[in-house]
Design a protein around this motif. Structure first.
Motif, mmCIF file in Angstrom:
data_model
loop_
_atom_site.group_PDB
_atom_site.id
_atom_site.type_symbol
_atom_site.label_atom_id
_atom_site.label_comp_id
_atom_site.label_asym_id
_atom_site.label_seq_id
_atom_site.Cartn_x
_atom_site.Cartn_y
_atom_site.Cartn_z
ATOM 1 N N VAL A 9 0.902 -1.155 0.000
ATOM 2 C CA VAL A 9 0.000 0.000 0.000
ATOM 3 C C VAL A 9 0.937 1.200 0.000
ATOM 4 O O VAL A 9 1.709 1.402 0.942
ATOM 5 N N LYS A 10 0.924 1.944 -1.088
ATOM 6 C CA LYS A 10 1.892 3.026 -1.286
ATOM 7 C C LYS A 10 1.541 4.220 -0.392
ATOM 8 O O LYS A 10 0.480 4.256 0.228
ATOM 9 N N PRO A 11 2.446 5.225 -0.337
ATOM 10 C CA PRO A 11 2.216 6.340 0.597
ATOM 11 C C PRO A 11 0.858 7.024 0.444
ATOM 12 O O PRO A 11 0.280 7.482 1.446
ATOM 13 N N HIS A 49 13.708 -2.101 -6.013
ATOM 14 C CA HIS A 49 12.324 -2.528 -6.265
ATOM 15 C C HIS A 49 11.878 -2.135 -7.676
ATOM 16 O O HIS A 49 11.242 -2.927 -8.374
ATOM 17 N N TYR A 50 12.206 -0.903 -8.064
ATOM 18 C CA TYR A 50 11.751 -0.385 -9.356
ATOM 19 C C TYR A 50 12.853 -0.399 -10.418
ATOM 20 O O TYR A 50 12.812 0.392 -11.366
ATOM 21 N N ALA A 51 13.826 -1.299 -10.300
ATOM 22 C CA ALA A 51 14.973 -1.345 -11.219
ATOM 23 C C ALA A 51 14.551 -1.414 -12.687
ATOM 24 O O ALA A 51 15.197 -0.818 -13.557
ATOM 25 N N GLU A 52 13.466 -2.111 -12.970
ATOM 26 C CA GLU A 52 13.035 -2.272 -14.368
ATOM 27 C C GLU A 52 12.651 -0.937 -15.017
ATOM 28 O O GLU A 52 12.575 -0.832 -16.242
ATOM 29 N N HIS A 53 12.377 0.084 -14.173
ATOM 30 C CA HIS A 53 11.940 1.380 -14.708
ATOM 31 C C HIS A 53 13.064 2.422 -14.753
ATOM 32 O O HIS A 53 12.811 3.566 -15.138
ATOM 33 N N ASP A 61 10.447 10.641 -10.215
ATOM 34 C CA ASP A 61 9.204 10.965 -9.489
ATOM 35 C C ASP A 61 8.687 9.743 -8.736
ATOM 36 O O ASP A 61 8.167 9.852 -7.629
ATOM 37 N N LEU A 62 8.828 8.586 -9.369
ATOM 38 C CA LEU A 62 8.384 7.338 -8.747
ATOM 39 C C LEU A 62 9.180 7.056 -7.476
ATOM 40 O O LEU A 62 8.602 6.710 -6.427
ATOM 41 N N LEU A 63 10.508 7.249 -7.553
ATOM 42 C CA LEU A 63 11.345 7.024 -6.366
ATOM 43 C C LEU A 63 11.039 8.046 -5.273
ATOM 44 O O LEU A 63 10.939 7.694 -4.090
ATOM 45 N N PHE A 85 -3.848 -10.886 -7.008
ATOM 46 C CA PHE A 85 -3.798 -9.528 -6.451
ATOM 47 C C PHE A 85 -3.795 -8.483 -7.561
ATOM 48 O O PHE A 85 -4.399 -7.415 -7.407
ATOM 49 N N ARG A 86 -3.139 -8.761 -8.694
ATOM 50 C CA ARG A 86 -3.178 -7.798 -9.817
ATOM 51 C C ARG A 86 -4.625 -7.561 -10.261
ATOM 52 O O ARG A 86 -4.987 -6.459 -10.656
ATOM 53 N N GLN A 87 -5.441 -8.607 -10.193
ATOM 54 C CA GLN A 87 -6.850 -8.439 -10.538
ATOM 55 C C GLN A 87 -7.550 -7.536 -9.526
ATOM 56 O O GLN A 87 -8.325 -6.651 -9.889
ATOM 57 N N GLY A 91 -5.764 -2.169 -13.437
ATOM 58 C CA GLY A 91 -4.699 -1.711 -14.325
ATOM 59 C C GLY A 91 -3.958 -0.501 -13.768
ATOM 60 O O GLY A 91 -4.460 0.198 -12.891
ATOM 61 N N THR A 92 -2.762 -0.260 -14.327
ATOM 62 C CA THR A 92 -1.866 0.772 -13.791
ATOM 63 C C THR A 92 -2.513 2.162 -13.779
ATOM 64 O O THR A 92 -2.382 2.905 -12.806
ATOM 65 N N ASP A 93 -3.198 2.526 -14.857
ATOM 66 C CA ASP A 93 -3.871 3.835 -14.912
ATOM 67 C C ASP A 93 -5.271 3.697 -14.307
ATOM 68 O O ASP A 93 -6.131 3.013 -14.867
ATOM 69 N N ILE A 103 -9.266 -1.931 -6.820
ATOM 70 C CA ILE A 103 -8.780 -0.930 -5.851
ATOM 71 C C ILE A 103 -8.455 0.378 -6.567
ATOM 72 O O ILE A 103 -8.905 1.460 -6.166
ATOM 73 N N ARG A 104 -7.684 0.301 -7.633
ATOM 74 C CA ARG A 104 -7.316 1.520 -8.363
ATOM 75 C C ARG A 104 -8.539 2.141 -9.044
ATOM 76 O O ARG A 104 -8.680 3.364 -9.084
ATOM 77 N N GLY A 105 -9.394 1.298 -9.586
ATOM 78 C CA GLY A 105 -10.594 1.803 -10.253
ATOM 79 C C GLY A 105 -11.545 2.488 -9.291
ATOM 80 O O GLY A 105 -12.193 3.480 -9.628
ATOM 81 N N GLU A 110 -4.998 9.159 -10.590
ATOM 82 C CA GLU A 110 -3.786 9.461 -11.354
ATOM 83 C C GLU A 110 -2.846 8.263 -11.368
ATOM 84 O O GLU A 110 -2.748 7.537 -10.372
ATOM 85 N N VAL A 111 -2.129 8.110 -12.478
ATOM 86 C CA VAL A 111 -1.212 6.970 -12.616
ATOM 87 C C VAL A 111 -0.187 6.965 -11.486
ATOM 88 O O VAL A 111 0.097 5.922 -10.895
ATOM 89 N N GLN A 112 0.371 8.131 -11.192
ATOM 90 C CA GLN A 112 1.427 8.178 -10.173
ATOM 91 C C GLN A 112 0.893 7.802 -8.792
ATOM 92 O O GLN A 112 1.623 7.246 -7.981
ATOM 93 N N TYR A 113 -0.366 8.113 -8.554
ATOM 94 C CA TYR A 113 -0.968 7.872 -7.236
ATOM 95 C C TYR A 113 -2.008 6.757 -7.355
ATOM 96 O O TYR A 113 -3.196 6.983 -7.173
HETATM 97 P P1 DAT Z 1 2.255 -1.429 -12.108
HETATM 98 O O1 DAT Z 1 2.393 -0.697 -10.790
HETATM 99 O O2 DAT Z 1 0.813 -1.558 -12.509
HETATM 100 O O3 DAT Z 1 2.996 -2.735 -12.125
HETATM 101 P P2 DAT Z 1 4.399 -0.356 -13.750
HETATM 102 O O4 DAT Z 1 5.268 -1.433 -13.190
HETATM 103 O O5 DAT Z 1 4.358 -0.199 -15.229
HETATM 104 O O6 DAT Z 1 2.895 -0.485 -13.220
HETATM 105 O O7 DAT Z 1 4.871 1.045 -13.162
HETATM 106 C C1 DAT Z 1 5.229 1.156 -11.805
HETATM 107 C C2 DAT Z 1 4.628 2.411 -11.253
HETATM 108 O O8 DAT Z 1 5.205 3.549 -11.899
HETATM 109 C C3 DAT Z 1 3.125 2.570 -11.477
HETATM 110 O O9 DAT Z 1 2.363 1.908 -10.494
HETATM 111 C C4 DAT Z 1 2.951 4.045 -11.437
HETATM 112 C C5 DAT Z 1 4.230 4.567 -12.058
HETATM 113 N N1 DAT Z 1 4.047 4.823 -13.492
HETATM 114 C C6 DAT Z 1 3.971 3.911 -14.472
HETATM 115 N N2 DAT Z 1 3.798 4.490 -15.670
HETATM 116 C C7 DAT Z 1 3.777 5.822 -15.427
HETATM 117 C C8 DAT Z 1 3.616 6.980 -16.228
HETATM 118 N N3 DAT Z 1 3.455 6.891 -17.551
HETATM 119 N N4 DAT Z 1 3.624 8.191 -15.621
HETATM 120 C C9 DAT Z 1 3.805 8.305 -14.292
HETATM 121 N N5 DAT Z 1 3.954 7.251 -13.470
HETATM 122 C C10 DAT Z 1 3.939 6.039 -14.021
#
Ligand code: DAT
Ligand code: MG
Length: 136
Positions: A9-11, A49-53, A61-63, A85-87, A91-93, A103-105, A110-113
């Motif tokens: 559960v994010k901030p 945790h977020y290395a893939e991004h 901003d994510l960090l 849990f993903r269900q 979705g991310t947005d 939960i997100r819906g 906002e995507v970031q939040y």
């Molecule tokens: P998820 O959290 O659904 O696995 P993700 O791994 O693609 O999504 O991205 C990780 C987080 O980064 C996501 O929950 C919110 C943020 N994020 C993703 N895409 C973004 C974007 N286009 N603009 C801003 N934040 C974004």
């Protein structure tokens, strides 16, 4: 075959008082909590945790966001736990992709939040559970 996944559960979810709501949905779904902890996230853990991004436009901003206040970290167990849990998360947005009823819906704008994190596959889950709960 049972499986474990990492849930955060994010901030924004913590500050909005949605911890109980998220945990309730996890329990109602039939997933089992095997670890649960409120914690502040160090920059180093956030980077791993977020290395893939790393390198993406939203990465810094994510960090900043994930280290901005306490999160609730949980390990959740059950058959196909990561997908289940993903269900629940949706979705991310939260507006364009997350269905009403997720939960997100239901709670996000906002995507970031977008309130929660869930590992995106059993392989990611294994990596993330080790990262967050090395003693588990
Ligand atoms: P998820 O959290 O659904 O696995 P993700 O791994 O693609 O999504 O991205 C990780 C987080 O980064 C996501 O929950 C919110 C943020 N994020 C993703 N895409 C973004 C974007 N286009 N603009 C801003 N934040 C974004
Ligand atoms: Mg992801």
């Amino acid at each position: 075959m049972t499986e474990r996944t990492l849930v955060l559960v994010k901030p924004d979810g913590v500050s909005r008082g949605l911890v109980g709501e998220v945990i309730s949905r996890i329990e109602r779904k039939g997933l089992k909590l095997v670890a649960l902890e409120l914690r502040n996230v160090e920059r180093d853990l956030a980077e791993q945790h977020y290395a893939e991004h790393a390198g993406k436009g939203f990465y810094e901003d994510l960090l900043s966001f994930i280290t901005s206040g306490p999160v609730v970290a949980a390990v959740v167990e059950g058959p196909r736990a990561a997908a289940a849990f993903r269900q629940l998360a949706g979705g991310t947005d939260p507006v364009e992709k997350a269905a009403t009823g997720s939960i997100r819906g239901d709670f996000g704008m906002e995507v970031q939040y977008n309130l929660v994190h869930g590992s995106d596959s059993p392989e990611s889950a294994e990596r993330e559970v080790k990262l967050w709960f090395p003693d588990l």
